[in-house]
Enzyme design. Sequence first.
Site, PDB file in Angstrom:
ATOM      1  N   ASP A 124       0.874  -1.168   0.000  1.00 32.14           N
ATOM      2  CA  ASP A 124       0.000   0.000   0.000  1.00 32.14           C
ATOM      3  C   ASP A 124       0.914   1.222   0.000  1.00 32.14           C
ATOM      4  OD1 ASP A 124      -2.188   1.716   0.232  1.00 32.14           O
ATOM      5  OD2 ASP A 124      -2.250   1.538   2.415  1.00 32.14           O
ATOM      6  N   GLU A 141      -1.048  -1.421  -4.991  1.00 36.00           N
ATOM      7  CA  GLU A 141      -2.260  -0.642  -5.219  1.00 36.00           C
ATOM      8  C   GLU A 141      -2.018   0.457  -6.238  1.00 36.00           C
ATOM      9  OE1 GLU A 141      -5.639   0.660  -2.288  1.00 36.00           O
ATOM     10  OE2 GLU A 141      -4.069   2.181  -2.252  1.00 36.00           O
ATOM     11  N   ASP A 155      -2.576   0.720   7.181  1.00 31.53           N
ATOM     12  CA  ASP A 155      -1.796   0.577   5.945  1.00 31.53           C
ATOM     13  C   ASP A 155      -1.313  -0.868   5.766  1.00 31.53           C
ATOM     14  OD1 ASP A 155      -1.323   3.677   5.283  1.00 31.53           O
ATOM     15  OD2 ASP A 155      -1.060   3.330   7.429  1.00 31.53           O
TER      16      ASP A 155
END
Length: 163
Positions: free
Chosen positions: A7, A67, A140
């Site tokens: 992430d 991501e 996260d």
Amino acid sequence: MIILGIDPGLAIVGYGVISVERGNSSVVDYGVINTPKELKVPQRLKLIYEGMNALLDKYKPDSIALEELFFNTNTTTGINVAQARGVILLACMNKCNNLFEYTPLQVKQAMTGYGKAEKKQIQYMVTKMLKLSKPPKPDDAADALALALTHAQSARLGGLFRI
């Protein structure tokens, strides 16, 4: 198979490492790479690059799930995250050619079956799917584990989104 979920961010990069064997996923490790806000952006990017290389050397992932960026209204933050993501991409491509991107919508759909799921729903599913006693923290890291699980599901179904 070892999957590293990432992430991306400038202040915090979440990571989650899972092992997938015979369709069963288990946690290997998760956490974050933090960069101090007092540092200038180039120094922070260097810390991210070094942290990513350390993770890649330690876990030697077979695949990496990253991501894709999603911009809302704050373009300054988006630019900094994009720079951090570029450093992450460079580190990953130097160590592992199996890099895949997933949008937040794809992750939500894979984890809950609903593209507008809330963060708590994603965390609940990560906790259940990985048989954890409590949701992973910080958020996260939980998001990174969700990315890794999304890739594990996508790989099983044959729908891979390779960079």
